[in-house]
Write a protein that holds these residues in place. Structure first.
Motif, PDB file in Angstrom:
ATOM      1  N   THR A  32       0.824  -1.209   0.000  1.00 47.27           N
ATOM      2  CA  THR A  32       0.000   0.000   0.000  1.00 47.27           C
ATOM      3  C   THR A  32       0.857   1.256   0.000  1.00 47.27           C
ATOM      4  OG1 THR A  32      -1.747  -1.154   1.189  1.00 47.27           O
ATOM      5  CG2 THR A  32      -1.821   1.233   1.248  1.00 47.27           C
ATOM      6  N   THR A  33       1.954   1.233   0.755  1.00 47.23           N
ATOM      7  CA  THR A  33       2.802   2.420   0.904  1.00 47.23           C
ATOM      8  C   THR A  33       3.927   2.470  -0.125  1.00 47.23           C
ATOM      9  OG1 THR A  33       4.227   1.274   2.488  1.00 47.23           O
ATOM     10  CG2 THR A  33       2.369   2.550   3.393  1.00 47.23           C
ATOM     11  N   GLY A  34       4.139   1.369  -0.850  1.00 51.78           N
ATOM     12  CA  GLY A  34       5.246   1.319  -1.797  1.00 51.78           C
ATOM     13  C   GLY A  34       6.593   1.173  -1.124  1.00 51.78           C
ATOM     14  N   SER A  35       6.585   0.726   0.114  1.00 49.30           N
ATOM     15  CA  SER A  35       7.813   0.562   0.899  1.00 49.30           C
ATOM     16  C   SER A  35       8.307  -0.882   0.777  1.00 49.30           C
ATOM     17  CB  SER A  35       7.511   0.879   2.364  1.00 49.30           C
ATOM     18  OG  SER A  35       8.640   0.668   3.165  1.00 49.30           O
ATOM     19  N   PRO A  36       9.584  -1.080   0.439  1.00 53.58           N
ATOM     20  CA  PRO A  36      10.099  -2.448   0.369  1.00 53.58           C
ATOM     21  C   PRO A  36      10.053  -3.140   1.731  1.00 53.58           C
ATOM     22  CG  PRO A  36      11.703  -0.857  -0.498  1.00 53.58           C
ATOM     23  CD  PRO A  36      10.602  -0.079   0.140  1.00 53.58           C
ATOM     24  N   LEU A  37       9.752  -4.438   1.716  1.00 56.07           N
ATOM     25  CA  LEU A  37       9.715  -5.233   2.944  1.00 56.07           C
ATOM     26  C   LEU A  37      10.529  -6.490   2.723  1.00 56.07           C
ATOM     27  CD1 LEU A  37       8.476  -5.910   5.792  1.00 56.07           C
ATOM     28  CD2 LEU A  37       6.686  -7.122   4.537  1.00 56.07           C
ATOM     29  N   SER A  38      11.402  -6.804   3.674  1.00 53.24           N
ATOM     30  CA  SER A  38      12.184  -8.041   3.621  1.00 53.24           C
ATOM     31  C   SER A  38      12.065  -8.767   4.947  1.00 53.24           C
ATOM     32  CB  SER A  38      13.663  -7.742   3.364  1.00 53.24           C
ATOM     33  OG  SER A  38      13.854  -7.203   2.093  1.00 53.24           O
ATOM     34  N   LEU A  39      12.074 -10.093   4.871  1.00 55.80           N
ATOM     35  CA  LEU A  39      12.158 -10.922   6.071  1.00 55.80           C
ATOM     36  C   LEU A  39      13.577 -11.472   6.117  1.00 55.80           C
ATOM     37  CD1 LEU A  39       8.825 -12.978   5.998  1.00 55.80           C
ATOM     38  CD2 LEU A  39       9.255 -10.703   6.925  1.00 55.80           C
ATOM     39  N   ALA A  40      14.183 -11.428   7.292  1.00 58.49           N
ATOM     40  CA  ALA A  40      15.565 -11.872   7.441  1.00 58.49           C
ATOM     41  C   ALA A  40      15.686 -12.940   8.514  1.00 58.49           C
ATOM     42  CB  ALA A  40      16.457 -10.684   7.796  1.00 58.49           C
ATOM     43  N   GLY A  41      16.650 -13.832   8.324  1.00 55.34           N
ATOM     44  CA  GLY A  41      16.982 -14.810   9.354  1.00 55.34           C
ATOM     45  C   GLY A  41      15.929 -15.868   9.598  1.00 55.34           C
ATOM     46  N   VAL A  42      15.133 -16.199   8.594  1.00 54.05           N
ATOM     47  CA  VAL A  42      14.095 -17.223   8.762  1.00 54.05           C
ATOM     48  C   VAL A  42      14.770 -18.592   8.787  1.00 54.05           C
ATOM     49  CG1 VAL A  42      12.023 -18.244   7.737  1.00 54.05           C
ATOM     50  CG2 VAL A  42      12.398 -15.774   7.590  1.00 54.05           C
ATOM     51  N   ASN A  43      14.509 -19.363   9.839  1.00 54.75           N
ATOM     52  CA  ASN A  43      15.160 -20.674   9.936  1.00 54.75           C
ATOM     53  C   ASN A  43      14.496 -21.686   9.000  1.00 54.75           C
ATOM     54  OD1 ASN A  43      13.032 -22.163  11.260  1.00 54.75           O
ATOM     55  ND2 ASN A  43      13.669 -21.346  13.234  1.00 54.75           N
ATOM     56  N   ALA A  44      15.126 -22.835   8.844  1.00 56.45           N
ATOM     57  CA  ALA A  44      14.673 -23.830   7.869  1.00 56.45           C
ATOM     58  C   ALA A  44      13.263 -24.330   8.159  1.00 56.45           C
ATOM     59  CB  ALA A  44      15.658 -25.001   7.836  1.00 56.45           C
ATOM     60  N   ASP A  45      12.931 -24.546   9.426  1.00 57.53           N
ATOM     61  CA  ASP A  45      11.592 -25.029   9.766  1.00 57.53           C
ATOM     62  C   ASP A  45      10.531 -23.997   9.417  1.00 57.53           C
ATOM     63  OD1 ASP A  45      12.556 -27.441  10.732  1.00 57.53           O
ATOM     64  OD2 ASP A  45      12.670 -26.736  12.813  1.00 57.53           O
ATOM     65  N   GLN A  46      10.805 -22.739   9.740  1.00 57.58           N
ATOM     66  CA  GLN A  46       9.843 -21.685   9.421  1.00 57.58           C
ATOM     67  C   GLN A  46       9.735 -21.501   7.907  1.00 57.58           C
ATOM     68  OE1 GLN A  46      11.725 -18.638  11.668  1.00 57.58           O
ATOM     69  NE2 GLN A  46      10.899 -19.341  13.609  1.00 57.58           N
ATOM     70  N   MET A  47      10.862 -21.605   7.203  1.00 59.07           N
ATOM     71  CA  MET A  47      10.835 -21.460   5.756  1.00 59.07           C
ATOM     72  C   MET A  47       9.991 -22.558   5.121  1.00 59.07           C
ATOM     73  SD  MET A  47      11.593 -19.546   3.304  1.00 59.07           S
ATOM     74  CE  MET A  47      13.032 -18.513   3.397  1.00 59.07           C
ATOM     75  N   VAL A  57       7.364 -23.909   6.417  1.00 60.72           N
ATOM     76  CA  VAL A  57       5.971 -23.491   6.604  1.00 60.72           C
ATOM     77  C   VAL A  57       5.599 -22.407   5.590  1.00 60.72           C
ATOM     78  CG1 VAL A  57       4.331 -22.396   8.191  1.00 60.72           C
ATOM     79  CG2 VAL A  57       5.907 -24.142   9.040  1.00 60.72           C
ATOM     80  N   PHE A  58       6.482 -21.426   5.403  1.00 61.32           N
ATOM     81  CA  PHE A  58       6.219 -20.381   4.405  1.00 61.32           C
ATOM     82  C   PHE A  58       6.023 -21.002   3.029  1.00 61.32           C
ATOM     83  CE2 PHE A  58       8.379 -17.349   7.398  1.00 61.32           C
ATOM     84  CZ  PHE A  58       7.317 -16.466   7.520  1.00 61.32           C
ATOM     85  N   ALA A  59       6.844 -22.007   2.687  1.00 59.27           N
ATOM     86  CA  ALA A  59       6.741 -22.654   1.378  1.00 59.27           C
ATOM     87  C   ALA A  59       5.429 -23.421   1.243  1.00 59.27           C
ATOM     88  CB  ALA A  59       7.936 -23.581   1.162  1.00 59.27           C
ATOM     89  N   ILE A  60       5.026 -24.113   2.296  1.00 58.85           N
ATOM     90  CA  ILE A  60       3.789 -24.904   2.258  1.00 58.85           C
ATOM     91  C   ILE A  60       2.585 -24.010   1.967  1.00 58.85           C
ATOM     92  CG2 ILE A  60       2.163 -26.228   3.703  1.00 58.85           C
ATOM     93  CD1 ILE A  60       4.699 -27.469   5.037  1.00 58.85           C
ATOM     94  N   VAL A  61       2.555 -22.822   2.579  1.00 64.45           N
ATOM     95  CA  VAL A  61       1.412 -21.919   2.384  1.00 64.45           C
ATOM     96  C   VAL A  61       1.618 -20.941   1.220  1.00 64.45           C
ATOM     97  CG1 VAL A  61       0.572 -22.160   4.742  1.00 64.45           C
ATOM     98  CG2 VAL A  61       2.173 -20.326   4.201  1.00 64.45           C
ATOM     99  N   GLY A  62       2.745 -21.099   0.515  1.00 63.21           N
ATOM    100  CA  GLY A  62       2.973 -20.298  -0.685  1.00 63.21           C
ATOM    101  C   GLY A  62       3.576 -18.922  -0.443  1.00 63.21           C
TER     102      GLY A  62
END
Length: 119
Positions: free
Chosen positions: A77-92, A94-99
């Protein structure tokens, strides 16, 4: 009984001449998600961007993922870049499973995310 908010800390900081960083540590769940929600609402989503450093995160449930999606929507909405950092393998996984591995920009560390957003 343990205070659930003690199980999660969110430390906001402004990187010098770079993005705003939210350092998240502990357990992000329905008891503690309010802390990150408030930090996302208060973060200055501007052209410098926002980095959510999850390297200290030990647990994240669907409520936590919802807060991260809210941050993503705010960045769009704001046009501001967003990054996630330091996501561990287990959390990644989960992110992959939900797309969400196709939605978020990931970096191995906050330093690398900051560097990529530094203009």
């Amino acid at each position: 009984m343990t205070d659930p908010e003690r199980l999660l800390t969110v430390t906001p900081r402004q990187a010098p001449e770079g993005p705003f960083v939210l350092e998240v540590s502990g357990e992000l769940d329905h008891h503690s998600a309010r802390l990150l929600t408030e930090a996302v609402e208060e973060a200055p989503f501007d052209s410098r961007g926002v980095v959510v450093d999850l390297s200290g995160l030990t647990y994240c449930d669907s409520t936590g993922i919802t807060v991260l999606i809210t941050a993503y929507q705010r960045s769009r909405t704001t046009g501001s870049p967003l990054s996630l950092a330091g996501v561990n393998a287990d959390q990644m996984r989960v992110f992959a499973i939900v797309g969400l591995d196709q939605v978020f920009t990931f970096h191995p560390s906050a330093e690398e995310a900051i560097s990529s957003l530094h203009h």
